[in-house]
Scaffold this motif. Structure first.
Motif, short mmCIF file in Angstrom:
data_model
loop_
_atom_site.label_atom_id
_atom_site.label_comp_id
_atom_site.label_asym_id
_atom_site.label_seq_id
_atom_site.Cartn_x
_atom_site.Cartn_y
_atom_site.Cartn_z
N TRP A 41 79.24 -22.60 -19.71
CA TRP A 41 78.22 -21.69 -20.22
C TRP A 41 76.98 -21.72 -19.34
CZ3 TRP A 41 78.87 -17.76 -23.26
CH2 TRP A 41 77.76 -17.08 -23.72
N SER A 42 76.64 -22.88 -18.81
CA SER A 42 75.49 -22.99 -17.92
C SER A 42 75.73 -22.18 -16.65
CB SER A 42 75.24 -24.45 -17.56
OG SER A 42 74.23 -24.58 -16.57
N GLN A 43 76.93 -22.30 -16.09
CA GLN A 43 77.27 -21.51 -14.91
C GLN A 43 77.21 -20.02 -15.21
OE1 GLN A 43 81.11 -23.50 -14.33
NE2 GLN A 43 80.47 -23.98 -12.25
N PHE A 44 77.73 -19.64 -16.37
CA PHE A 44 77.74 -18.24 -16.78
C PHE A 44 76.31 -17.67 -16.82
CE2 PHE A 44 77.07 -15.40 -20.45
CZ PHE A 44 77.79 -14.28 -20.04
N GLU A 45 75.41 -18.42 -17.45
CA GLU A 45 74.03 -17.94 -17.57
C GLU A 45 73.34 -17.87 -16.21
OE1 GLU A 45 72.52 -18.91 -22.04
OE2 GLU A 45 72.18 -20.48 -20.55
N GLU A 46 73.58 -18.85 -15.35
CA GLU A 46 72.96 -18.84 -14.03
C GLU A 46 73.47 -17.68 -13.18
OE1 GLU A 46 73.36 -22.55 -12.08
OE2 GLU A 46 72.13 -23.66 -13.53
N ILE A 47 74.78 -17.43 -13.24
CA ILE A 47 75.34 -16.32 -12.46
C ILE A 47 74.81 -14.99 -12.99
CG2 ILE A 47 77.46 -15.07 -11.92
CD1 ILE A 47 78.89 -17.81 -11.95
N ALA A 48 74.79 -14.83 -14.32
CA ALA A 48 74.31 -13.59 -14.91
C ALA A 48 72.85 -13.32 -14.54
CB ALA A 48 74.47 -13.63 -16.43
N LEU A 49 72.05 -14.40 -14.41
CA LEU A 49 70.63 -14.25 -14.14
C LEU A 49 70.33 -14.05 -12.65
CD1 LEU A 49 67.72 -14.32 -15.26
CD2 LEU A 49 67.78 -16.82 -14.95
N PHE A 50 71.00 -14.82 -11.79
CA PHE A 50 70.61 -14.85 -10.38
C PHE A 50 71.52 -14.09 -9.43
CE2 PHE A 50 68.74 -18.85 -12.08
CZ PHE A 50 67.41 -18.54 -11.83
N HIS A 51 72.74 -13.80 -9.84
CA HIS A 51 73.68 -13.17 -8.91
C HIS A 51 73.16 -11.87 -8.32
CE1 HIS A 51 77.21 -11.90 -6.86
NE2 HIS A 51 77.48 -10.92 -7.69
N PRO A 52 72.48 -11.01 -9.10
CA PRO A 52 71.98 -9.76 -8.49
C PRO A 52 71.05 -9.98 -7.31
CG PRO A 52 71.90 -9.63 -10.88
CD PRO A 52 72.20 -11.06 -10.54
N SER A 111 79.25 -14.89 -3.01
CA SER A 111 80.16 -14.63 -4.12
C SER A 111 79.96 -15.69 -5.19
CB SER A 111 81.62 -14.64 -3.64
OG SER A 111 81.84 -13.64 -2.68
N PRO A 112 79.84 -15.32 -6.46
CA PRO A 112 79.63 -16.30 -7.53
C PRO A 112 80.89 -17.11 -7.79
CG PRO A 112 79.94 -14.12 -8.47
CD PRO A 112 79.87 -13.94 -6.97
N PHE A 113 80.72 -18.24 -8.46
CA PHE A 113 81.86 -19.12 -8.77
C PHE A 113 82.87 -18.40 -9.65
CE2 PHE A 113 83.89 -22.55 -11.27
CZ PHE A 113 84.45 -23.26 -10.22
N TYR A 114 82.39 -17.63 -10.64
CA TYR A 114 83.27 -16.84 -11.50
C TYR A 114 83.17 -15.37 -11.09
CZ TYR A 114 83.24 -21.04 -14.42
OH TYR A 114 83.34 -22.32 -14.88
N ASP A 115 84.32 -14.72 -10.99
CA ASP A 115 84.30 -13.31 -10.64
C ASP A 115 83.97 -12.46 -11.86
OD1 ASP A 115 86.66 -12.99 -12.18
OD2 ASP A 115 87.94 -13.25 -10.42
N GLU A 116 83.94 -11.14 -11.68
CA GLU A 116 83.51 -10.25 -12.75
C GLU A 116 84.39 -10.35 -13.99
OE1 GLU A 116 82.73 -5.43 -13.36
OE2 GLU A 116 82.84 -6.29 -11.34
N GLU A 117 85.70 -10.45 -13.78
CA GLU A 117 86.62 -10.55 -14.92
C GLU A 117 86.41 -11.86 -15.67
OE1 GLU A 117 91.41 -10.52 -15.99
OE2 GLU A 117 90.75 -10.31 -13.91
N GLU A 118 86.25 -12.96 -14.94
CA GLU A 118 86.04 -14.26 -15.58
C GLU A 118 84.72 -14.27 -16.35
OE1 GLU A 118 88.43 -17.14 -12.43
OE2 GLU A 118 86.38 -16.50 -12.00
N MET A 119 83.69 -13.65 -15.80
CA MET A 119 82.41 -13.55 -16.51
C MET A 119 82.57 -12.79 -17.82
SD MET A 119 79.84 -15.10 -14.91
CE MET A 119 78.32 -14.22 -15.29
#
Length: 238
Positions: A125-136, A141-149
């Protein structure tokens, strides 16, 4: 929420079964991806301090060590199906190493791994929130791809090692008292009454899903009794 009264098993619609079959495999893949990342990056001493010690084991499929069966715990909430954690199962060898000439005996052994599961929920969940916040704002490439997110957003439950995020959002949460306290958003499971051998049992309806890597193995619905124990029932498919 009105209590359901059952006597033999819990009925599932085909749409629910199809969703759980697909979602459980995707959730399993995300768990395994997180575990693999930890095993490649954490020192052995740190890994042993919080991970479940793995026994001598034989995987139940050709997928390798990470293919041991997993029992995922699901709740059908008002907002859809949610996975709140998992438990790993292994097959252990009962034959001593010094007796290799004797035919190998193996037994199905249950290893809960609740502490490991909850910390993995925190990590994912921590990774999910960080990717959602900072990836843009990042080019890598993020650790989780769009489908995994999307899978994490849909089926995982917010989980932290602090209650502060829930205090700030005002969402209800449950504290899991372990070596490291874990706080998870509280998902209300449907109340349930079960008539069994002339006795009435009261608790909440949980859905266990057995899954191997890439393979849905079946449903294991159960009543979570008020004392925390489980009464498993038959899954009936409409």
């Amino acid at each position: 929420m009105r209590k359901r009264v059952l006597s033999q098993g819990i009925r599932y619609g085909k749409e629910d079964v199809n969703e759980l079959e697909s979602a459980s495999i995707k959730v399993r893949d995300i768990y395994d991806k997180a575990i693999t990342m930890l095993m490649h990056n954490l020192p052995e001493s740190m890994w042993k301090s919080w991970a479940v010690q793995r026994p001598t084991q034989e995987s139940l499929s050709a997928g390798g060590e990470n293919s041991s069966p997993v029992f995922q715990k699901w709740i059908q909430s008002p907002s859809g199906w949610k996975c709140i954690g998992c438990e790993r199962h292994y097959v252990e060898s009962l034959t001593p190493a010094s007796e290799k000439e004797v035919p190998d005996k193996r037994e199905y052994i249950f290893h809960n791994g609740r502490f490991q599961s909850m910390l993995l929920q925190v990590l994912i969940w921590s990774q999910f929130e960080e990717i959602a916040l900072f990836h843009p704002f990042l080019g890598d490439s993020p650790f989780y791809d769009e489908e995994e997110m999307e899978v994490i957003s849909t089926y995982f439950v917010p989980t932290y090692v602090s209650e502060i995020p829930f205090q700030q959002s005002g969402k209800p949460f449950k504290k899991h008292d372990m070596r490291i306290p874990v706080f998870q958003e509280f998902i209300s499971a449907p109340p349930l009454l079960v008539h069994l051998d002339g006795e009435v049992l009261e608790g909440t309806w949980m859905t266990g899903v057995y899954v191997d890597r890439g393979h849905f193995l079946g449903l294991g619905p159960y009543l979570k009794n008020t004392d925390g124990s489980r009464t498993f029932m038959q899954a009936l498919i409409n």
